[in-house]
Write a protein that holds these residues in place. Structure first.
Motif, mmCIF file in Angstrom:
data_model
loop_
_atom_site.group_PDB
_atom_site.id
_atom_site.type_symbol
_atom_site.label_atom_id
_atom_site.label_comp_id
_atom_site.label_asym_id
_atom_site.label_seq_id
_atom_site.Cartn_x
_atom_site.Cartn_y
_atom_site.Cartn_z
ATOM 1 N N GLY A 161 0.793 -1.229 0.000
ATOM 2 C CA GLY A 161 0.000 0.000 0.000
ATOM 3 C C GLY A 161 0.819 1.270 0.000
ATOM 4 O O GLY A 161 0.275 2.356 0.162
ATOM 5 N N ASN A 165 1.811 1.179 -5.943
ATOM 6 C CA ASN A 165 0.402 0.870 -5.847
ATOM 7 C C ASN A 165 -0.395 1.671 -6.865
ATOM 8 O O ASN A 165 -0.325 2.887 -6.849
ATOM 9 C CB ASN A 165 -0.096 1.197 -4.440
ATOM 10 N N ILE A 195 -2.915 -9.444 8.694
ATOM 11 C CA ILE A 195 -3.197 -8.760 7.436
ATOM 12 C C ILE A 195 -4.255 -9.531 6.637
ATOM 13 O O ILE A 195 -4.285 -10.763 6.648
ATOM 14 C CB ILE A 195 -1.890 -8.588 6.629
ATOM 15 N N LYS A 196 -5.139 -8.791 5.977
ATOM 16 C CA LYS A 196 -6.188 -9.466 5.179
ATOM 17 C C LYS A 196 -5.792 -9.469 3.709
ATOM 18 O O LYS A 196 -5.565 -8.417 3.113
ATOM 19 C CB LYS A 196 -7.509 -8.715 5.328
ATOM 20 N N LYS A 227 -12.773 -5.130 1.706
ATOM 21 C CA LYS A 227 -12.283 -5.000 3.081
ATOM 22 C C LYS A 227 -10.978 -5.750 3.267
ATOM 23 O O LYS A 227 -10.775 -6.400 4.291
ATOM 24 C CB LYS A 227 -13.354 -5.529 4.040
ATOM 25 N N ASP A 229 -6.567 -5.811 2.902
ATOM 26 C CA ASP A 229 -5.382 -4.937 2.865
ATOM 27 C C ASP A 229 -4.624 -5.120 1.563
ATOM 28 O O ASP A 229 -3.971 -4.215 1.077
ATOM 29 C CB ASP A 229 -4.463 -5.269 4.038
ATOM 30 N N ILE A 230 -4.684 -6.347 1.049
ATOM 31 C CA ILE A 230 -4.002 -6.618 -0.220
ATOM 32 C C ILE A 230 -4.956 -7.396 -1.123
ATOM 33 O O ILE A 230 -5.449 -8.463 -0.735
ATOM 34 C CB ILE A 230 -2.729 -7.471 -0.005
ATOM 35 N N LEU A 256 -10.437 0.551 -2.454
ATOM 36 C CA LEU A 256 -9.187 0.110 -1.835
ATOM 37 C C LEU A 256 -8.086 1.158 -1.998
ATOM 38 O O LEU A 256 -7.359 1.468 -1.067
ATOM 39 C CB LEU A 256 -8.739 -1.220 -2.448
ATOM 40 N N THR A 259 -8.073 4.112 0.302
ATOM 41 C CA THR A 259 -7.682 3.852 1.690
ATOM 42 C C THR A 259 -6.284 3.229 1.767
ATOM 43 O O THR A 259 -5.937 2.561 2.744
ATOM 44 C CB THR A 259 -8.709 2.926 2.374
ATOM 45 N N ASN A 260 -5.510 3.443 0.707
ATOM 46 C CA ASN A 260 -4.120 2.966 0.668
ATOM 47 C C ASN A 260 -3.954 1.475 0.844
ATOM 48 O O ASN A 260 -3.008 1.005 1.474
ATOM 49 C CB ASN A 260 -3.269 3.674 1.723
ATOM 50 N N LYS A 261 -4.884 0.728 0.313
ATOM 51 C CA LYS A 261 -4.718 -0.721 0.315
ATOM 52 C C LYS A 261 -4.004 -1.125 -0.967
ATOM 53 O O LYS A 261 -4.144 -0.469 -1.999
ATOM 54 C CB LYS A 261 -6.080 -1.424 0.394
ATOM 55 N N GLN A 262 -3.264 -2.209 -0.856
ATOM 56 C CA GLN A 262 -2.435 -2.612 -2.004
ATOM 57 C C GLN A 262 -3.235 -3.385 -3.046
ATOM 58 O O GLN A 262 -4.000 -4.287 -2.715
ATOM 59 C CB GLN A 262 -1.286 -3.491 -1.517
#
Ligand code: ADP
Ligand code: MG
Length: 471
Positions: A161, A165, A195-196, A227, A229-230, A256, A259-262
């Motif tokens: 993230g 990205n 981490i999700k 929802k 993270d990656i 995503l 919200t700075n998710k990768q």
């Protein structure tokens, strides 16, 4: 010999690295510097470790001057710089493999300085349900064809993230896209159990989306993919023409990204060549880092097969590995298939695989059933179109530069993707001699060595010919 040197220039190296990171482009820095680590110091000399001889030669040639200059600025000494190649230890225990270091390490490298201890060391993480446990960076051999992609993936897995990205990895079949994208997941998951991560192929994503609409479960679908993270999506070329799914992915992407998710994607071709893709989704894919995977050269093919042989602990000699690597040039999947076949043979008959047996067993693989439905005429048509010429120009006598080189490219492609001999190819190109065809192929090959823009052009033409051939 006294191994405990009283010199220690590591601090200057660290600072040099910090400064170079700001001065070079992201691509350049990741490509060349993320895999160099401090090794040791001697009087007047800093020794750095690199993962392969290829790396060493490239870095030496390109960056020794810059590094020395930086070190001089920082330390006030004229320090020499030397590189050593630190290969991966072959008898690594699984426990050691799980160890964390500050930087993700390339598979062939062993960090020669003490590494920080992994919190997960005594508590190996359990398998992530979406990921294959053997698709890890440790099992991925870095070569000239995949350095940038592999380094980018390692950087991402360490700091999802942030820097790259989204990231999109593209390249032909069997070149390691799935292996790399899953390695990101496996690494991140091993080092942060909270981490999700979701890994999905674009095809499954599409099917799940359609199912969700069908059963009024839109909400669950959104929850699943918005929802995390990656988010790792494999083979996005599958989304061509799937406008509904593209729309959904567009919104997933935005949710995503904001919200700075990768986000990481793979694709079998550059995004610019995808058809029936909405512009807004295309521009999302093209944002961030796009890196390609090329077919591996002989040395890399050899390193990959050698690693597989060691992993599987099968008695197959280097000369047999070499035979396979000389003959199977397409991609890693085909290489592995050839090896698997030999191993099966050796297992069944309890025989050691000699060169003769390998030749015999792989005869049909080596004879390489090339694309039989492709005609020279098709190749001429597609190549001519690419260069704004007519197929007759390629068959004709004119030798102006604007025609001669495209003609040579068409001859080269014909030799690469069909079974026609040089004599046959010559005949199809206006009755030219077979030596002319040989010369054309050599010329194109040597141009590819010096002009990096040529190979993508040829790949593109070949892809179009193949698409044309399946119509
Ligand atoms: P793609 O997704 O690009 O079609 P894969 O990731 O499925 O390709 O790779 C095909 C096979 O080759 C896999 O078994 C993978 O582990 C192996 N492979 C590809 N590249 C490498 C590499 N550089 N080092 C080790 N194995 C590799
Ligand atoms: Mg794949």
């Amino acid at each position: 010999m006294n191994t405990q040197s009283r010199w220690d220039f590591s601090i200057f190296w660290q600072e040099a690295l910090n400064q170079l990171k700001n001065e070079l482009s992201d691509q350049e820095f990741v490509m060349w510097f993320s895999n160099i680590s401090y090794h040791s110091s001697e009087e007047g000399k800093l020794i750095l470790s690199v993962p392969s001889a290829f790396y060493r030669d490239q870095v030496k040639q390109r960056y020794t001057g810059i590094i020395k200059e930086k070190l001089y600025e920082l330390s006030g000494f004229q320090l020499d710089v030397d590189f050593i190649v630190t290969k991966r230890a072959t008898s690594e225990s699984p426990k050691e493999k799980n160890e964390v270091s500050d930087t993700p390490q390339p598979p062939m490298a062993v960090k020669p300085v003490p590494v920080s201890v992994s919190p997960a060391k005594n508590d190996p993480p359990k398998k992530h349900p979406d990921l294959r446990p053997d698709y890890t960076f440790e099992n991925f051999v870095i070569g000239e064809n995949n350095t940038l992609a592999a380094n980018a993936c390692m950087a991402i897995s360490k700091n999802p993230g942030t820097a790259y990205n989204p990231c999109l990895i593209y390249g032909g079949v069997g070149l390691g896209k799935t292996h790399l994208i899953q390695s990101i997941g496996n690494y991140a998951w091993a080092h942060n159990p909270d981490i999700k991560i979701a890994y999905v192929t674009a095809e499954t994503f599409t099917n799940e989306f359609i199912e969700a609409i069908h059963h009024n479960k839109n909400h669950q679908f959104k929850n699943k993919y918005r929802k995390v993270d990656i988010l790792l999506i494999d083979d996005i070329h599958f989304l061509q023409e799937k406008t509904g799914t593209q729309e959904e992915l567009f919104h997933t992407f935005n949710a995503l990204y904001e919200t700075n998710k990768q986000l990481v994607f793979t694709c079998d071709r550059p995004v610019s060549e995808l058809k029936q893709l909405t512009d807004r989704l295309r521009s999302r894919f093209e944002r961030g880092l796009n890196v390609d995977l090329q077919a591996p050269a002989f040395e890399t093919r050899f390193a990959i097969l050698k690693q597989k042989v060691e992993e599987k602990k099968v008695p197959i000699d280097d000369e047999v590995i070499e035979l396979i690597c000389r003959n199977v040039t397409t991609n890693v999947r085909d290489l592995e298939a050839a090896l698997t076949r030999l191993i099966a043979y050796a297992d069944l008959l309890h025989k050691k695989v000699t060169l003769d047996i390998a030749r015999q067993q792989l005869k049909d693989v080596f004879s390489n059933p090339k694309m039989s439905n492709i005609t020279v005429e098709m190749i001429q048509r597609v190549t001519a179109e690419y260069f704004n010429l007519s197929p007759n120009d390629l068959r004709g006598k004119k030798r102006t530069k604007a025609i001669a080189f495209p003609r040579q490219i068409a001859m080269y492609i014909t030799r690469e993707i069909t079974e026609f001999s040089t004599t046959e190819v010559g005949l199809e190109f206006g009755g030219r001699d077979h030596t002319t065809v040989m010369h054309a192929c050599q010329r194109v090959e040597s141009r590819m060595q010096t002009d990096p823009s040529l190979e993508p052009i040829i790949q593109r033409i070949v892809r179009q010919i193949k698409e044309y051939g399946t119509k």
